[in-house]
Design a protein around this motif. Structure first.
Motif, PDB file in Angstrom:
ATOM      1  N   ALA A 456       0.855  -1.206   0.000  1.00 25.46           N
ATOM      2  CA  ALA A 456       0.000   0.000   0.000  1.00 25.46           C
ATOM      3  C   ALA A 456       0.880   1.240   0.000  1.00 25.46           C
ATOM      4  CB  ALA A 456      -0.913  -0.022   1.222  1.00 25.46           C
ATOM      5  N   ASN A 457       1.419   1.560  -1.174  1.00 27.52           N
ATOM      6  CA  ASN A 457       2.316   2.710  -1.280  1.00 27.52           C
ATOM      7  C   ASN A 457       1.624   3.969  -1.791  1.00 27.52           C
ATOM      8  OD1 ASN A 457       4.224   0.972  -0.429  1.00 27.52           O
ATOM      9  ND2 ASN A 457       5.466   0.987  -2.273  1.00 27.52           N
ATOM     10  N   GLY A 458       0.311   3.924  -1.935  1.00 30.45           N
ATOM     11  CA  GLY A 458      -0.411   5.099  -2.427  1.00 30.45           C
ATOM     12  C   GLY A 458      -0.371   5.189  -3.937  1.00 30.45           C
ATOM     13  N   ILE A 459      -1.431   5.761  -4.474  1.00 30.19           N
ATOM     14  CA  ILE A 459      -1.538   5.931  -5.930  1.00 30.19           C
ATOM     15  C   ILE A 459      -1.659   7.414  -6.211  1.00 30.19           C
ATOM     16  CG2 ILE A 459      -2.866   5.361  -7.996  1.00 30.19           C
ATOM     17  CD1 ILE A 459      -3.903   2.904  -6.486  1.00 30.19           C
ATOM     18  N   SER A 460      -0.661   7.957  -6.890  1.00 28.94           N
ATOM     19  CA  SER A 460      -0.625   9.407  -7.091  1.00 28.94           C
ATOM     20  C   SER A 460      -1.801   9.898  -7.933  1.00 28.94           C
ATOM     21  CB  SER A 460       0.700   9.811  -7.755  1.00 28.94           C
ATOM     22  OG  SER A 460       0.833   9.180  -9.022  1.00 28.94           O
ATOM     23  N   THR A 461      -2.347   9.061  -8.801  1.00 22.29           N
ATOM     24  CA  THR A 461      -3.455   9.477  -9.678  1.00 22.29           C
ATOM     25  C   THR A 461      -4.709   8.653  -9.374  1.00 22.29           C
ATOM     26  OG1 THR A 461      -2.770   7.883 -11.356  1.00 22.29           O
ATOM     27  CG2 THR A 461      -1.832  10.093 -11.500  1.00 22.29           C
ATOM     28  N   ALA A 462      -4.851   8.287  -8.104  1.00 21.17           N
ATOM     29  CA  ALA A 462      -5.929   7.367  -7.758  1.00 21.17           C
ATOM     30  C   ALA A 462      -7.283   7.800  -8.287  1.00 21.17           C
ATOM     31  CB  ALA A 462      -5.988   7.178  -6.239  1.00 21.17           C
ATOM     32  N   HIS A 463      -7.633   9.070  -8.143  1.00 19.09           N
ATOM     33  CA  HIS A 463      -8.963   9.547  -8.546  1.00 19.09           C
ATOM     34  C   HIS A 463      -8.902  10.481  -9.738  1.00 19.09           C
ATOM     35  CE1 HIS A 463     -10.496   7.642  -4.951  1.00 19.09           C
ATOM     36  NE2 HIS A 463      -9.554   8.266  -4.248  1.00 19.09           N
ATOM     37  N   ASP A 464      -7.793  10.348 -10.484  1.00 18.84           N
ATOM     38  CA  ASP A 464      -7.623  11.154 -11.692  1.00 18.84           C
ATOM     39  C   ASP A 464      -8.050  10.310 -12.885  1.00 18.84           C
ATOM     40  OD1 ASP A 464      -6.877  12.652 -13.829  1.00 18.84           O
ATOM     41  OD2 ASP A 464      -4.773  12.884 -13.239  1.00 18.84           O
ATOM     42  N   PRO A 469      -2.297   4.586 -17.844  1.00 19.27           N
ATOM     43  CA  PRO A 469      -1.626   4.350 -19.137  1.00 19.27           C
ATOM     44  C   PRO A 469      -2.500   3.579 -20.114  1.00 19.27           C
ATOM     45  CG  PRO A 469      -0.790   2.842 -17.480  1.00 19.27           C
ATOM     46  CD  PRO A 469      -1.683   3.808 -16.761  1.00 19.27           C
ATOM     47  N   LEU A 470      -3.620   3.056 -19.643  1.00 21.83           N
ATOM     48  CA  LEU A 470      -4.499   2.259 -20.501  1.00 21.83           C
ATOM     49  C   LEU A 470      -5.799   3.004 -20.802  1.00 21.83           C
ATOM     50  CD1 LEU A 470      -4.055  -1.193 -18.726  1.00 21.83           C
ATOM     51  CD2 LEU A 470      -2.905  -0.375 -20.770  1.00 21.83           C
ATOM     52  N   ASN A 471      -5.775   4.335 -20.602  1.00 24.10           N
ATOM     53  CA  ASN A 471      -6.969   5.168 -20.833  1.00 24.10           C
ATOM     54  C   ASN A 471      -8.124   4.755 -19.924  1.00 24.10           C
ATOM     55  OD1 ASN A 471      -5.722   6.647 -22.947  1.00 24.10           O
ATOM     56  ND2 ASN A 471      -6.198   4.979 -24.382  1.00 24.10           N
ATOM     57  N   GLY A 472      -7.762   4.205 -18.787  1.00 21.55           N
ATOM     58  CA  GLY A 472      -8.791   3.862 -17.816  1.00 21.55           C
ATOM     59  C   GLY A 472      -9.022   5.025 -16.872  1.00 21.55           C
ATOM     60  N   SER A 473      -9.950   4.879 -15.961  1.00 20.61           N
ATOM     61  CA  SER A 473     -10.323   5.964 -15.054  1.00 20.61           C
ATOM     62  C   SER A 473      -9.657   5.844 -13.701  1.00 20.61           C
ATOM     63  CB  SER A 473     -11.844   5.970 -14.875  1.00 20.61           C
ATOM     64  OG  SER A 473     -12.284   4.730 -14.327  1.00 20.61           O
ATOM     65  N   ASN A 474      -8.677   4.949 -13.570  1.00 29.97           N
ATOM     66  CA  ASN A 474      -8.084   4.690 -12.258  1.00 29.97           C
ATOM     67  C   ASN A 474      -9.195   4.356 -11.274  1.00 29.97           C
ATOM     68  OD1 ASN A 474      -5.213   4.914 -12.608  1.00 29.97           O
ATOM     69  ND2 ASN A 474      -5.514   7.099 -12.985  1.00 29.97           N
ATOM     70  N   LEU A 475      -9.277   5.120 -10.180  1.00 32.18           N
ATOM     71  CA  LEU A 475     -10.333   4.896  -9.185  1.00 32.18           C
ATOM     72  C   LEU A 475     -11.299   6.070  -9.140  1.00 32.18           C
ATOM     73  CD1 LEU A 475      -8.137   3.441  -6.275  1.00 32.18           C
ATOM     74  CD2 LEU A 475      -9.384   2.191  -8.047  1.00 32.18           C
ATOM     75  N   ALA A 476     -11.376   6.792 -10.252  1.00 31.41           N
ATOM     76  CA  ALA A 476     -12.200   8.008 -10.267  1.00 31.41           C
ATOM     77  C   ALA A 476     -13.677   7.710 -10.067  1.00 31.41           C
ATOM     78  CB  ALA A 476     -11.979   8.752 -11.587  1.00 31.41           C
ATOM     79  N   ASP A 477     -14.114   6.531 -10.407  1.00 27.24           N
ATOM     80  CA  ASP A 477     -15.534   6.216 -10.275  1.00 27.24           C
ATOM     81  C   ASP A 477     -15.882   5.615  -8.916  1.00 27.24           C
ATOM     82  OD1 ASP A 477     -14.016   3.978 -10.799  1.00 27.24           O
ATOM     83  OD2 ASP A 477     -15.620   2.940 -11.869  1.00 27.24           O
ATOM     84  N   VAL A 478     -14.875   5.492  -8.068  1.00 22.33           N
ATOM     85  CA  VAL A 478     -15.137   4.873  -6.770  1.00 22.33           C
ATOM     86  C   VAL A 478     -16.018   5.754  -5.907  1.00 22.33           C
ATOM     87  CG1 VAL A 478     -14.056   4.251  -4.578  1.00 22.33           C
ATOM     88  CG2 VAL A 478     -13.088   3.427  -6.731  1.00 22.33           C
ATOM     89  N   GLU A 479     -15.775   7.098  -5.918  1.00 27.45           N
ATOM     90  CA  GLU A 479     -16.541   8.003  -5.051  1.00 27.45           C
ATOM     91  C   GLU A 479     -18.021   7.945  -5.368  1.00 27.45           C
ATOM     92  OE1 GLU A 479     -16.951  12.783  -4.108  1.00 27.45           O
ATOM     93  OE2 GLU A 479     -15.081  11.998  -4.970  1.00 27.45           O
ATOM     94  N   GLY A 519      -8.106  -3.431 -21.650  1.00 27.75           N
ATOM     95  CA  GLY A 519      -6.821  -4.027 -22.038  1.00 27.75           C
ATOM     96  C   GLY A 519      -5.925  -4.357 -20.861  1.00 27.75           C
ATOM     97  N   LEU A 520      -6.479  -4.287 -19.626  1.00 21.74           N
ATOM     98  CA  LEU A 520      -5.634  -4.471 -18.448  1.00 21.74           C
ATOM     99  C   LEU A 520      -4.999  -5.866 -18.407  1.00 21.74           C
ATOM    100  CD1 LEU A 520      -4.582  -3.433 -15.725  1.00 21.74           C
ATOM    101  CD2 LEU A 520      -6.670  -4.350 -14.670  1.00 21.74           C
ATOM    102  N   SER A 578      -0.367   4.839 -11.205  1.00 20.92           N
ATOM    103  CA  SER A 578      -1.725   4.534 -11.652  1.00 20.92           C
ATOM    104  C   SER A 578      -2.189   3.254 -10.970  1.00 20.92           C
ATOM    105  CB  SER A 578      -1.771   4.350 -13.177  1.00 20.92           C
ATOM    106  OG  SER A 578      -1.026   3.201 -13.548  1.00 20.92           O
ATOM    107  N   THR A 579      -3.470   3.037 -11.026  1.00 24.76           N
ATOM    108  CA  THR A 579      -4.014   1.790 -10.487  1.00 24.76           C
ATOM    109  C   THR A 579      -3.551   0.606 -11.322  1.00 24.76           C
ATOM    110  OG1 THR A 579      -5.959   3.066  -9.843  1.00 24.76           O
ATOM    111  CG2 THR A 579      -6.117   0.686  -9.690  1.00 24.76           C
ATOM    112  N   ALA A 580      -3.385   0.845 -12.614  1.00 25.07           N
ATOM    113  CA  ALA A 580      -2.903  -0.235 -13.483  1.00 25.07           C
ATOM    114  C   ALA A 580      -1.503  -0.675 -13.075  1.00 25.07           C
ATOM    115  CB  ALA A 580      -2.917   0.219 -14.945  1.00 25.07           C
ATOM    116  N   GLN A 581      -0.670   0.290 -12.681  1.00 28.43           N
ATOM    117  CA  GLN A 581       0.673  -0.084 -12.234  1.00 28.43           C
ATOM    118  C   GLN A 581       0.607  -0.924 -10.966  1.00 28.43           C
ATOM    119  OE1 GLN A 581       3.301   2.953 -10.676  1.00 28.43           O
ATOM    120  NE2 GLN A 581       5.057   2.057 -11.748  1.00 28.43           N
ATOM    121  N   ARG A 582      -0.316  -0.563 -10.090  1.00 23.20           N
ATOM    122  CA  ARG A 582      -0.469  -1.359  -8.875  1.00 23.20           C
ATOM    123  C   ARG A 582      -0.944  -2.779  -9.215  1.00 23.20           C
ATOM    124  NH1 ARG A 582      -4.912  -1.058  -4.279  1.00 23.20           N
ATOM    125  NH2 ARG A 582      -3.824  -2.174  -2.643  1.00 23.20           N
TER     126      ARG A 582
END
Length: 1024
Positions: A456-464, A469-479, A519-520, A578-582
């Motif tokens: 759990a090192n944190g995601i700098s773009t978690a809600h961005d 890198p895969l044109n995904g939304s990271n965790l932006a839809d979680v809220e 594409g994940l 990114s979440t994909a990197q995680r």
């Protein structure tokens, strides 16, 4: 008269005075004996006694050396010898008897005075022991090469007439230049070194050190394709044993038997001829071939003409890597469902409500009052009505969580508490009202570090929504998803706030699944492919010999190496971009965990395999892994150098060894050839057990029981190799042409050797094995069809065509079976399927892995393996045909043609042998085999001659000889010899193990002549 027989002087004076007149005439004509005469007699006798002792010791030393007592006899004379020092005791007895005999000739006579020296006679065992105790012997001179002897209490008597006028006892000590004790110690040391174990210097170590290079050179030659059917034969054992014997002679005596050295050279040449013709029975080596022999052990053949070629040494390193374990662990984590679950975990977030309620004023009402005495409470209930107003403020977020949304409100609660009473006949109600005000904060919080194996090192773009890198939304839809589930679905914040004020809100966490980019999985799969190749290439170096003795555990070493590199392979950033990197890191960690789990399992199974290996070794040979390890260590032990020439009292003491026979042969010898022998004897007998013979034998079957549930099946690769050998023998075993230079070297001649037609039984056995293997090939092809149909969109018919076309290049049964076992079939079918189904890179890779996995699983099913009986029958027939063909042709060829013919060894060099070190628990990284060698030998006569000795000895030499004859001397002068003991022959016994390890290859390493146990004639009794 005093104790010396002399008259006191005063009494003599009186007698002379009284009788002076009557004795005067006689006194004047016969003067008295003077003291000088007596002393001279004593001195002369003492000097002669010293000489007698010296002569007696010299003679006794010579005779004791010529007939040394090694084992005392169970006789009256023999029981006088101490069993721990029979040679010294026998020498002491000889010294006593020789000195006593010589003292009988010692004497002095003058002026009517005689002097003698004597020792008591020997009449019984008691007096013999007493005689032995009178003699003390010990080494003397530089390096103990002389003999110091003391004979105690020799009695000197001086007589005048019949009267003893002087009696004395002397104990002469002499030093004689006879190295009899030194020679005895040297020969005893030689005997001990011949029988030392591997933990001490001696024959066993030297034998092991000589066998190892022979076995490894020939084993690697066989592995490389040279037609060697007998890697370690008794002829090699005999050669190594005699070389070791000569080496121990050099280290013990300073030099070895020259006749033995010459015989070893000749035997080496003859062994080379035997090796040329592939280890055939010596009886087929014709005189013509032997006469032309200049051949040495086949180093040139081994290198296939490369003069710089040499076989590896047991101490040389070989690399073993993770290899196929990387693929198998990949299949554990990279399947569609498993990889989807691993990556999905990175997109799972926990969400919950956090509330903070503070009372501003008022509170809950107290218990309403009772209506009066004798009323009993039957019910108590509180109701409330809430009014919510906006307020400011925020709720503190628990550690590890972060805020998604939240509100603050003021809530007024109107409470009414109602109590119901009864007195038994009536019911009455009382009420209490009260108002309370609360400040309530509600926060919607989430965390995304508890559902994944990634740190759990944190995601700098978690809600961005634009940071993936895969044109995904990271965790932006979680809220929004969390708010919908925990807030909206619960009635909104007003309802939640009101519930929080009255303590009725749930704060349990729930799982929110964020959207994943399509594409994940492919992206992560491709990343794992690269990681897999890096892991596959991780390797360690291990000593070849230690692999075969289980002294090293490669999976354990690989596990340590992987753990050391794990941090770099995981490549976990301090903060994920990114979440994909995680998700990618989570997959990497899961994959590395799977690899480590498999390596740990392989480590444990290798330890278990070691125990089973040790058990089989003990059952078949009586040896153990510990003994093998000792042998491996002993072969590297620096052997003692030649013993330096010691300096004696008369100069350097050089020794010469004369053994009969000088070369201990396995052949039957008789006393006409060597008079030292007793009738017909076998000077050397050997037993040579090849533990894992072709095609892997019973011991290997036990060890491969973890592969197959029963021992009546074997590996498909084994059957394929045996079938290939059978086909080669049947197809090529009828006519062979060999050529060579004529004697003058100016022209070439060609010989066509026609073999007998191949026996129908051989063909029949080949056909039965071929049918068995063909059926297995067909079954495995059907399994590949099923995999292609499952993993692609191809129909069953299309899948069958793909598999058929993929296997088409292997058009013989044994070739196809080999391809189905070594991975080539899976790769080629995968390539055909990928091309026809237009598969992506990751799809093509996964199909290949699934094909390999299915083939591996099915091949290891007990019901699928080829029948061991068919494999053994065909291999035996192949060997028989080749042996007959070679033997028949040898007498028709020259020496050079014999070498060429041996290289055309039909199919026998293809036959499998040895034990695969690894399968099925890990990749096949080596094949090992063990030869357990036992040697027993005995010299008919073993003599060592030193160049120093008493002057009476021929050329001043001393010879110590052990020939097994009885040693007897006349101890009591009755004219009959009494047996003291025996001059035991020099004999020895040794056993050692030699392990050879070659890289993985179907033909392996081992004896392929069908002789699991090779015993020489006469085994186990050597000598007389």
């Amino acid at each position: 008269m005093d104790d010396r027989g002399r008259i006191p002087f005063a009494l003599l004076g009186v007698l002379l005075l009284v009788s002076s007149l009557t004795l005067a005439p006689s006194l004047t004509t016969r003067p008295p004996v003077s003291e000088t005469t007596i002393e001279r007699a004593v001195d002369r006798t003492t000097a002669e006694t010293q000489t007698a002792v010296r002569d007696g010791v010299s003679t006794a030393g010579q005779r004791a050396a010529a007939n040394p007592v090694v084992t005392p006899a169970n006789t009256t004379a023999g029981r006088a010898l101490n069993r721990s020092t029979p040679f010294r005791d026998a020498l002491r007895i000889r010294v006593y008897l020789q000195v006593r005999d010589r003292l009988e000739r010692v004497g002095y006579e003058r002026e009517r005075v005689t002097a003698t020296a004597s020792l008591p006679p020997v009449t019984n065992t008691s007096s013999l022991r007493a005689a032995k105790r009178r003699v003390e012997i010990r080494p003397a001179g530089p390096n103990g090469t002389a003999l110091r002897a003391t004979v105690e209490n020799v009695t000197l008597r001086v007589r005048r007439g019949d009267n003893v006028v002087e009696r004395r006892q002397v104990s002469p000590t002499v030093v004689v230049a006879t190295p009899v004790l030194s020679l005895h110690e040297q020969v005893s040391t030689y005997q001990a070194r011949l029988n030392n174990g591997l933990d001490k210097p001696g024959f066993n170590r030297r034998l092991t050190a000589r066998l190892y290079p022979m076995a490894w050179v020939r084993g690697y030659a066989q592995y490389g394709g040279v037609p060697i059917s007998n890697v370690v034969g008794n002829r090699h054992v005999s050669l190594a044993a005699n070389g070791a014997l000569l080496g121990v002679q050099r280290s013990t005596f300073g030099r070895s038997d020259p006749a033995g050295r010459r015989a070893l050279t000749e035997a080496t040449a003859v062994t080379g001829i035997e090796d040329v013709i592939g280890g055939s029975n010596p009886s087929v080596i014709t005189k013509k071939v032997l006469d032309q022999a200049s051949y040495r052990p086949p180093a040139s053949d081994i290198g296939r003409g490369n003069a710089n070629w040499k076989s590896p040494q047991p101490t040389e390193s070989m690399r073993t890597g993770i290899n196929q374990t990387a693929d198998r662990a990949f299949r554990d984590v990279a399947g569609p469902s498993k990889l989807r679950a691993t990556t999905a975990a990175a997109y799972r977030v926990e969400a919950r409500l956090v509330t903070d309620t503070r009372r501003l004023r008022g509170g809950k009402p107290s218990m309403p009052a009772s209506p009066g005495a004798n009323w009993t409470l039957v019910d108590d209930r509180t109701t409330d009505t809430t009014t919510v107003r906006n307020a400011s403020g925020a709720v503190s977020v628990p550690q590890g969580w972060h805020r998604l949304d939240g509100v603050a409100r003021t809530v007024q609660v109107q409470y009414r508490r109602t109590a119901e009473w009864t007195n038994g006949s009536a019911t009455r109600t009382t009420v209490t009202d009260r108002t309370a005000s609360y400040r309530v904060g509600v926060a919607l919080v989430g965390r995304h570090d508890s559902q994944s194996v990634a740190p759990a090192n944190g995601i700098s773009t978690a809600h961005d929504p634009s940071g993936s890198p895969l044109n995904g939304s990271n965790l932006a839809d979680v809220e929004s998803k969390a708010k919908q589930r925990l807030v909206t679905d619960a009635g909104g914040y007003s309802t939640i706030v009101a519930s929080a004020a009255t303590g009725r809100v749930s704060t349990a966490p729930v799982e929110i699944r964020a959207d994943r980019p399509p594409g994940l999985r492919s992206w992560v799969y491709r990343d794992l492919m690269g990681l897999r190749e890096r892991v596959r290439n991780i390797s360690v170096t291990v000593e070849r010999g230690k692999i075969g003795t289980f002294e090293t555990n490669p999976p354990g070493r690989l596990l340590e190496r992987l753990e050391a590199r794990r941090s770099a392979l995981e490549n976990v950033p301090r903060t994920y971009n990114s979440t994909a990197q995680r998700a990618r890191v989570a997959a990497r960690i899961a994959y590395l965990d799977a690899v480590e789990k498999r390596l740990a399992d392989q480590y444990r199974k290798r330890m278990s395999r070691r125990d089973l290996f040790d058990s089989q070794l003990q059952q078949r040979t009586g040896g153990s892994i510990r003994d093998l390890r000792r042998g491996l260590t002993a072969r590297r032990t620096k052997v003692p150098r030649a013993r330096p020439v010691p300096e004696g009292i008369a100069g350097p003491v050089r020794t010469r060894v004369d053994a009969r026979p000088p070369y201990l042969t396995r052949a039957k010898l008789n006393e006409k050839q060597y008079p030292a022998l007793n009738g017909t004897e076998h000077p050397l007998v050997t037993e040579n057990i090849n533990v894992f013979t072709l095609p892997y034998g019973n011991a290997a079957s036990e060890l491969t029981s973890m592969i197959l549930a029963t021992n009546d099946r074997t590996r498909l690769s084994t059957a394929a190799t045996a079938l290939r050998a059978a086909n080669a023998t049947i197809d090529n075993g009828r006519t062979t042409t060999v050529s060579g230079n004529a004697t003058n070297g100016t022209s070439r001649n060609t010989t066509t050797v026609t073999f007998q037609p191949v026996n129908a039984t051989v063909v029949s056995r080949r056909d039965r094995l071929q049918n068995n293997v063909r059926l297995i090939n067909g079954y495995l092809a059907d399994q590949m069809v099923d995999v292609v149909a499952t993993e692609t969109t191809a129909s069953e018919q299309e899948s069958r065509t793909i598999v058929a076309d993929g296997l088409d290049r292997w058009n013989t049964t044994h070739e196809r079976a080999a391809a189905l076992t070594d991975g080539r079939a899976a790769r080629h079918v995968g390539t055909v399927a990928a091309r026809r189904q237009n598969l992506s890179r990751s799809e093509r890779d996964w199909l290949r892995l699934r094909l390999s996995a299915r083939l591996h699983e099915e091949r290891n099913e007990p019901r699928i393996g080829p029948q061991s009986k068919l494999v053994n029958e065909s291999a035996s027939a192949t060997r028989s045909v080749a042996e007959t063909a070679i033997t028949t042709a040898i007498t028709e060829t020259t020496k050079l043609q014999a070498e060429q013919l041996a290289k055309k060894r039909l199919g026998t060099d293809m036959l499998p042998a040895g034990l695969p070190v690894a399968p099925p628990v890990m990749p096949w990284y080596a094949t090992t085999n063990v030869w357990w060698v036992s040697v027993r030998g005995e010299y008919g006569r073993f003599a060592v001659t030193a160049n120093q000795g008493p002057p009476s000895a021929p050329a001043g030499m001393t010879t110590y000889a052990r020939d097994g004859d009885a040693v007897a001397i006349d101890v009591d002068d009755d004219g009959r010899d009494e047996r003291l003991g025996t001059a035991d022959r020099i004999s020895f016994a040794a056993e050692t193990g030699v392990v050879v390890v070659v890289p993985p290859k179907p033909r392996g390493v081992g004896d392929k002549d069908g002789n699991t146990v090779e015993r020489s004639p006469g085994w186990p009794d050597a000598g007389d």
